[in-house]
Scaffold this motif. Sequence first.
Motif, mmCIF file in Angstrom:
data_model
loop_
_atom_site.group_PDB
_atom_site.id
_atom_site.type_symbol
_atom_site.label_atom_id
_atom_site.label_comp_id
_atom_site.label_asym_id
_atom_site.label_seq_id
_atom_site.Cartn_x
_atom_site.Cartn_y
_atom_site.Cartn_z
ATOM 1 N N LEU A 14 0.763 -1.102 0.102
ATOM 2 C CA LEU A 14 -0.010 -0.051 -0.079
ATOM 3 C C LEU A 14 1.081 1.289 -0.116
ATOM 4 C CD1 LEU A 14 -2.831 -1.125 2.871
ATOM 5 C CD2 LEU A 14 -2.999 -0.799 0.030
ATOM 6 N N GLY A 15 1.975 1.182 0.755
ATOM 7 C CA GLY A 15 2.917 2.259 0.677
ATOM 8 C C GLY A 15 3.375 2.789 -0.628
ATOM 9 N N LEU A 16 3.903 1.479 -1.387
ATOM 10 C CA LEU A 16 4.341 1.427 -2.830
ATOM 11 C C LEU A 16 3.282 2.013 -3.638
ATOM 12 C CD1 LEU A 16 6.468 -1.495 -3.352
ATOM 13 C CD2 LEU A 16 7.330 0.721 -3.083
ATOM 14 N N ILE A 17 2.018 1.864 -3.527
ATOM 15 C CA ILE A 17 0.958 2.402 -4.362
ATOM 16 C C ILE A 17 0.808 3.735 -4.213
ATOM 17 C CG2 ILE A 17 -1.610 2.399 -4.576
ATOM 18 C CD1 ILE A 17 -1.477 -0.583 -4.084
ATOM 19 N N ALA A 18 1.140 4.079 -2.815
ATOM 20 C CA ALA A 18 0.857 5.622 -2.602
ATOM 21 C C ALA A 18 2.237 6.456 -3.183
ATOM 22 C CB ALA A 18 0.756 5.869 -0.926
ATOM 23 N N TYR A 19 3.043 5.915 -3.242
ATOM 24 C CA TYR A 19 4.367 6.500 -3.425
ATOM 25 C C TYR A 19 4.263 6.794 -5.106
ATOM 26 C CZ TYR A 19 9.167 7.384 -5.062
ATOM 27 O OH TYR A 19 10.431 7.973 -5.640
ATOM 28 N N ASN A 20 3.932 5.489 -5.761
ATOM 29 C CA ASN A 20 3.738 5.639 -7.399
ATOM 30 C C ASN A 20 2.651 6.600 -7.850
ATOM 31 O OD1 ASN A 20 5.825 4.008 -7.905
ATOM 32 N ND2 ASN A 20 4.882 2.097 -7.306
ATOM 33 N N VAL A 24 2.876 9.686 -10.916
ATOM 34 C CA VAL A 24 2.173 9.614 -12.154
ATOM 35 C C VAL A 24 1.834 11.252 -12.590
ATOM 36 C CG1 VAL A 24 -0.105 9.152 -13.338
ATOM 37 C CG2 VAL A 24 1.233 7.552 -11.613
ATOM 38 N N ASP A 25 1.953 11.598 -13.871
ATOM 39 C CA ASP A 25 1.780 12.800 -14.326
ATOM 40 C C ASP A 25 0.349 12.538 -14.903
ATOM 41 O OD1 ASP A 25 1.425 15.250 -15.380
ATOM 42 O OD2 ASP A 25 2.779 14.780 -17.052
ATOM 43 N N PHE A 26 -0.772 12.857 -14.294
ATOM 44 C CA PHE A 26 -2.194 12.843 -14.937
ATOM 45 C C PHE A 26 -2.483 13.419 -16.069
ATOM 46 C CE2 PHE A 26 -2.554 11.587 -10.213
ATOM 47 C CZ PHE A 26 -2.794 10.449 -10.314
ATOM 48 N N GLU A 27 -1.771 14.529 -16.543
ATOM 49 C CA GLU A 27 -1.997 14.926 -17.975
ATOM 50 C C GLU A 27 -1.470 13.991 -18.932
ATOM 51 O OE1 GLU A 27 -0.110 18.885 -17.891
ATOM 52 O OE2 GLU A 27 -1.529 19.484 -16.206
ATOM 53 N N ALA A 28 -0.193 13.308 -18.731
ATOM 54 C CA ALA A 28 0.069 12.226 -19.549
ATOM 55 C C ALA A 28 0.501 11.074 -19.021
ATOM 56 C CB ALA A 28 1.428 12.854 -20.271
ATOM 57 N N PRO A 29 -0.456 10.313 -18.686
ATOM 58 C CA PRO A 29 -0.049 8.916 -17.821
ATOM 59 C C PRO A 29 0.517 7.804 -18.585
ATOM 60 C CG PRO A 29 -2.548 9.273 -18.515
ATOM 61 C CD PRO A 29 -1.962 10.246 -18.894
ATOM 62 N N PHE A 30 0.651 7.953 -20.003
ATOM 63 C CA PHE A 30 1.150 6.765 -20.588
ATOM 64 C C PHE A 30 2.520 7.363 -21.289
ATOM 65 C CE2 PHE A 30 -3.148 5.662 -20.313
ATOM 66 C CZ PHE A 30 -2.910 4.512 -19.813
ATOM 67 N N ILE A 36 6.146 3.925 -15.986
ATOM 68 C CA ILE A 36 6.767 2.865 -14.652
ATOM 69 C C ILE A 36 5.939 3.056 -13.559
ATOM 70 C CG2 ILE A 36 8.958 2.703 -13.525
ATOM 71 C CD1 ILE A 36 10.334 3.749 -15.913
ATOM 72 N N ALA A 37 5.384 4.172 -13.086
ATOM 73 C CA ALA A 37 4.543 4.377 -11.787
ATOM 74 C C ALA A 37 3.351 3.469 -11.767
ATOM 75 C CB ALA A 37 4.324 5.901 -11.606
ATOM 76 N N LEU A 38 2.708 3.693 -13.054
ATOM 77 C CA LEU A 38 1.397 2.703 -13.301
ATOM 78 C C LEU A 38 1.757 1.264 -13.263
ATOM 79 C CD1 LEU A 38 -0.272 4.920 -16.109
ATOM 80 C CD2 LEU A 38 -0.983 4.687 -13.770
ATOM 81 N N ILE A 39 2.948 0.790 -13.887
ATOM 82 C CA ILE A 39 3.235 -0.542 -13.620
ATOM 83 C C ILE A 39 3.637 -0.840 -12.050
ATOM 84 C CG2 ILE A 39 5.080 -2.260 -14.220
ATOM 85 C CD1 ILE A 39 5.144 -0.567 -16.934
ATOM 86 N N GLY A 40 4.149 0.090 -11.440
ATOM 87 C CA GLY A 40 4.329 -0.411 -9.942
ATOM 88 C C GLY A 40 3.031 -0.205 -9.381
ATOM 89 N N LEU A 45 -0.744 -3.755 -6.660
ATOM 90 C CA LEU A 45 -2.080 -4.296 -6.323
ATOM 91 C C LEU A 45 -1.840 -5.881 -6.617
ATOM 92 C CD1 LEU A 45 -4.216 -1.923 -8.409
ATOM 93 C CD2 LEU A 45 -4.078 -2.233 -6.036
ATOM 94 N N CYS A 46 -1.369 -6.450 -7.653
ATOM 95 C CA CYS A 46 -1.252 -7.814 -7.930
ATOM 96 C C CYS A 46 -0.664 -8.549 -6.503
ATOM 97 C CB CYS A 46 -0.329 -8.265 -8.933
ATOM 98 S SG CYS A 46 -0.989 -7.768 -10.562
ATOM 99 N N ALA A 47 0.067 -8.074 -6.010
ATOM 100 C CA ALA A 47 0.779 -8.486 -4.669
ATOM 101 C C ALA A 47 0.027 -8.614 -3.618
ATOM 102 C CB ALA A 47 2.224 -7.833 -4.214
ATOM 103 N N ILE A 48 -0.678 -7.405 -3.507
ATOM 104 C CA ILE A 48 -1.761 -7.622 -2.464
ATOM 105 C C ILE A 48 -2.871 -8.692 -2.534
ATOM 106 C CG2 ILE A 48 -3.906 -6.212 -1.645
ATOM 107 C CD1 ILE A 48 -2.060 -3.703 -1.822
#
Length: 67
Positions: A14-20, A24-30, A36-40, A45-48
């Motif tokens: 959950l901490g890693l999710i909050a950090y990532n 994320v730049d929400f204007e250009a998320p991809f 990389i942040a979205l992949i993280g 989420l998969c680990a949880i």
Amino acid sequence: MNKTLIIILIILALGLIAYNVTLVDFEAPFQGDSTIALIGILASLCAIVLLLIFMTSKKIDKKIKDN
């Protein structure tokens, strides 16, 4: 694995999710580091989900052994 260890790992994920999310730049998320942040976020989420499945399987195993 101990239940305490599983809970600690979930909290770390959950901490890693909050950090990532902060990366994320929400204007250009991809583009760039946002991808990389979205992949993280997805990996955390998969680990949880895997840890929750593991906890559930341990509970089922315990009930089966008790009967």
